[in-house]
Every structure is written in C-alpha cells, then in structure tokens.
Scaffold this active site. Structure first.
Site, PDB file in Angstrom:
ATOM      1  N   ARG A  40       8.969   3.706  -0.167  1.00 39.47           N
ATOM      2  CA  ARG A  40       8.633   4.101   1.050  1.00 39.47           C
ATOM      3  C   ARG A  40       9.711   5.142   1.749  1.00 39.47           C
ATOM      4  NH1 ARG A  40       4.372   2.466  -0.179  1.00 39.47           N
ATOM      5  NH2 ARG A  40       3.080   0.669   0.730  1.00 39.47           N
ATOM      6  N   ILE A  67       8.074  -3.655 -10.728  1.00 43.53           N
ATOM      7  CA  ILE A  67       7.924  -1.967 -10.972  1.00 43.53           C
ATOM      8  C   ILE A  67       9.422  -1.625 -11.371  1.00 43.53           C
ATOM      9  CG2 ILE A  67       7.526   0.191 -10.215  1.00 43.53           C
ATOM     10  CD1 ILE A  67       5.704  -1.018  -8.228  1.00 43.53           C
ATOM     11  N   HIS A  70       2.855  10.958  -2.470  1.00 45.22           N
ATOM     12  CA  HIS A  70       2.729   9.742  -2.639  1.00 45.22           C
ATOM     13  C   HIS A  70       1.590   9.224  -3.484  1.00 45.22           C
ATOM     14  CE1 HIS A  70       2.865   5.619  -0.266  1.00 45.22           C
ATOM     15  NE2 HIS A  70       2.549   5.309  -1.609  1.00 45.22           N
ATOM     16  N   GLY A  82      12.337  -5.280  -8.852  1.00 44.53           N
ATOM     17  CA  GLY A  82      11.054  -6.090  -9.093  1.00 44.53           C
ATOM     18  C   GLY A  82      10.216  -5.792 -10.150  1.00 44.53           C
ATOM     19  N   GLU A 101       4.260  10.238   6.428  1.00 44.86           N
ATOM     20  CA  GLU A 101       3.227  10.809   5.694  1.00 44.86           C
ATOM     21  C   GLU A 101       1.847  10.910   6.373  1.00 44.86           C
ATOM     22  OE1 GLU A 101       2.913   8.280   2.198  1.00 44.86           O
ATOM     23  OE2 GLU A 101       5.161   8.431   1.985  1.00 44.86           O
TER      24      GLU A 101
HETATM   25  C1  8YV Z   1      -0.854   3.597  -2.532  1.00 44.37           C
HETATM   26  C2  8YV Z   1       1.385   2.214  -2.666  1.00 44.37           C
HETATM   27  O1  8YV Z   1      -0.101   4.268  -1.648  1.00 44.37           O
HETATM   28  O2  8YV Z   1       0.700   0.232  -3.875  1.00 44.37           O
HETATM   29  C3  8YV Z   1       1.281   0.649  -2.789  1.00 44.37           C
HETATM   30  O3  8YV Z   1       2.002   0.168  -2.105  1.00 44.37           O
HETATM   31  O4  8YV Z   1       2.024   2.587  -1.820  1.00 44.37           O
HETATM   32  C4  8YV Z   1       0.095   2.942  -3.365  1.00 44.37           C
HETATM   33  O5  8YV Z   1      -0.163   2.190  -4.415  1.00 44.37           O
HETATM   34  C5  8YV Z   1      -1.622   2.961  -1.563  1.00 44.37           C
HETATM   35  O6  8YV Z   1      -1.765   1.549  -1.491  1.00 44.37           O
HETATM   36  C6  8YV Z   1      -3.277   3.464  -2.040  1.00 44.37           C
HETATM   37  O7  8YV Z   1      -3.574   4.279  -0.885  1.00 44.37           O
END
Ligand code: 8YV
Length: 309
Positions: free
Chosen positions: A228, A151, A275, A149, A257
């Site tokens: 994840r 990223i 994370h 995707g 987590e």
């Molecule tokens: C952060 C993420 O963990 O964007 C996401 O999906 O996993 C991270 O950027 C989160 O959303 C911030 O706590």
C-alpha cells in the site's frame, strides 16, 4: 425470496454477475442519493460485497452480519468497529500469492535492467546509433522483505531463484523461516540492496518506510512497493529519487490512487505500475469466487471460508 445485499464499489464483471444471479444487489456507488438508498434497504441488508466500509456505514445497517471484501488487504474496512458490532469480515487470501510474487520479480527486473526505457529505445530507432547503457542485476544482491506473510514468502522463494540473499523484517521472528530476521527495519535497510514492501496497510503501518529508512537504504538502494502507498513516506521517496538519495523504485501502489505524484513521471529511475499485483484473469476470478462463496456461506448458515474478523 432472494436475499438483498449491498455492493459498495465496482467489482469484477464475473463476480457482479454471480452476485446478481443469487441476490438482489443494491449498488451504493451508483446511487444518486446514497442516504436515501441506505435508508430504504437497511432493514434487509445482512451482507456487503466490497470494501470502503466505515463504522458510520455499519451503524446505518442494523442487520449487517458480513462484509465480504474483494482483496486480501482489508484496510478500507474499519475492522475494529466491525468486531465491536459483531460484524464478520472476510478477505481473499492465498489465491493471489503467485500473481503478486510474479509481478514483484517482474518489476524488480524491469527496474534493474531499465526494461521500459530499453523498449522505448528500440521503438524510437535509437539502437542503430549506439548501444543501450549497461544495467545492474539482481543476483548476488541482498533483498529485505518487509512483511514475510503468505505473499512475502512466495516472493522470497522467487528471489532466491534469482540468486538473491533474502532477509526480512516483521512484527516477529518466524522460527520456521531460514532467512535472517531483523527486529529493526532501520537496521535492515542499512544492510540491504533492495527493500520489498509487502506488509499490510492500515493503522500501525502508516509511513513505516520513513525518510530515515529510505536514507538508510541509500544512494545504491532500490525500493519495490507492492503493498500500500500508505506504508511509505511518499514525499521523502520522491525527494530522494530526484536527488540521488535512492537509486530507484518500482512502485505498484501509491498513497492517493489513482493519482500518482507527477514528479515521478519525468524520472528515469522509477518503474510505475497501476496497482495491478493481483490483476490477472486467473487470480481475479478466484478472488471474485471467494467474495461470493463467503456470502453464500453466511446465508446458508455455514462457516465463513476466509474470515479475518
Ligand atoms: C486489489 C489488493 O487492488 O488484494 C488486495 O489487497 O490490493 C488487490 O488485489 C483489489 O483488492 C482489487 O481491486
């Protein structure tokens, strides 16, 4: 009169401040009696800031129109239930792509070159007694990206700069991408040196990096999970790392987590990260700004900036 919104978990300070300047913010995560708070404010809540939103919570908020999630991944929100109730969901895409891609390369290099151990080796005064063992390199290796995707593509660009050969697996082949596509993850795992996981979490991707896939990656294979923890069979992962079934793993995410399987702590063939893929000031500020901007758009009756539902 300021609008009232519901916040479901702790957010970035700057984001919380921006919300508090604009709205009356009710913090569900800080409420001693959550049900009482919801019952009291429900008739006035049109927007939620944050994730962890179940169908049950939606049903308690009859006026809810928007869940503005902090994060690109929205697996903590029941989007199917949202759709069925005409509730929109927004996320924070794109602004974190570079931060995510940078740390992915960093963790991969850390794992291949044993950087955490090398740092400890110097600090512990071991260097004068002998050299640190030789390590391996990324260049010349094949990396399979699971989830090409936004990223994933930024990661691919950087790994090509590391002189790696990039291939990928996802739901479908992307005709515009120059990389070899595997329709089957197991086949890809057999052919690669590194597996980088950057596909969305949630229903449909649970444990897709199964024991079989990890075994196919094999004793010389490395795993890097940036997505994840739920995508990987963590029990199998720990087992294979302990028994030489997998060469190593760089892990930014875990199944439960912030708890991490303790068995990993004593392993030298893992690099563990809390994370923090998007955790830079630059990126988190932009993510927070998007959370606020989507809520502002809702109340202004304007199109949402980054809707997913
Ligand atoms: C952060 C993420 O963990 O964007 C996401 O999906 O996993 C991270 O950027 C989160 O959303 C911030 O706590």
């Amino acid at each position: 009169m300021a609008e009232e919104i519901l916040q479901t978990h702790k957010l970035l300070d700057r984001c919380e401040k921006a919300l508090a300047e604009r709205y009356i913010v009710h913090k569900l995560h800080e409420a001693a009696d959550k049900d009482a708070l919801i019952a009291e404010i429900a008739p006035r809540i049109r927007a939620i800031a944050g994730g962890n939103v179940s169908a049950e919570l939606m049903d308690k908020l009859p006026k809810l129109e928007l869940v503005s999630n902090f994060g690109v991944g929205y697996d903590s929100i029941d989007t199917k239930a949202a759709k069925a109730r005409n509730i929109r969901v927004t996320n924070t895409p794109n602004v974190l792509n570079d931060a995510m891609a940078e740390i992915t390369v960093g963790l991969m290099v850390s794992l291949a070159r044993c950087l955490p151990q090398a740092d400890r080796f110097v600090r512990d005064g071991k260097w004068p007694k002998g050299n640190f063992p030789l390590q391996s390199e990324l260049n010349g290796k094949t990396v399979g990206i699971l989830g090409l995707g936004r990223i994933g593509k930024e990661i691919a660009v950087r790994l090509q700069a590391m002189k790696m050969r990039v291939v990928y697996h996802g739901r479908k082949r992307q005709a515009d991408e120059p990389f070899v596509y595997y329709s089957n993850l197991l086949d890809m795992a057999r052919d690669i040196d590194w597996l980088v996981v950057i596909a969305p979490g949630g229903k449909g991707t649970e444990k897709i990096v199964s024991r079989e896939v990890l075994e196919a990656l094999g004793p010389e294979g490395y795993l890097c999970n940036m997505a994840r923890g739920t995508l990987v069979d963590e029990v199998a992962l720990v087992d294979l790392l302990q028994n030489g079934g997998l060469k190593g793993a760089a892990l930014d995410v875990f199944e439960k987590e912030p708890s991490v399987p303790e068995a990993l702590f004593s392993l030298d063939n893992v690099v563990l990260s809390p994370h923090q893929g998007s955790a830079t000031h630059q990126t988190r500020n932009k993510m927070g700004d998007l959370v606020v901007a989507n809520i502002e758009a809702l109340f202004a009756g304007e199109p949402l900036l980054t809707p997913v539902v």
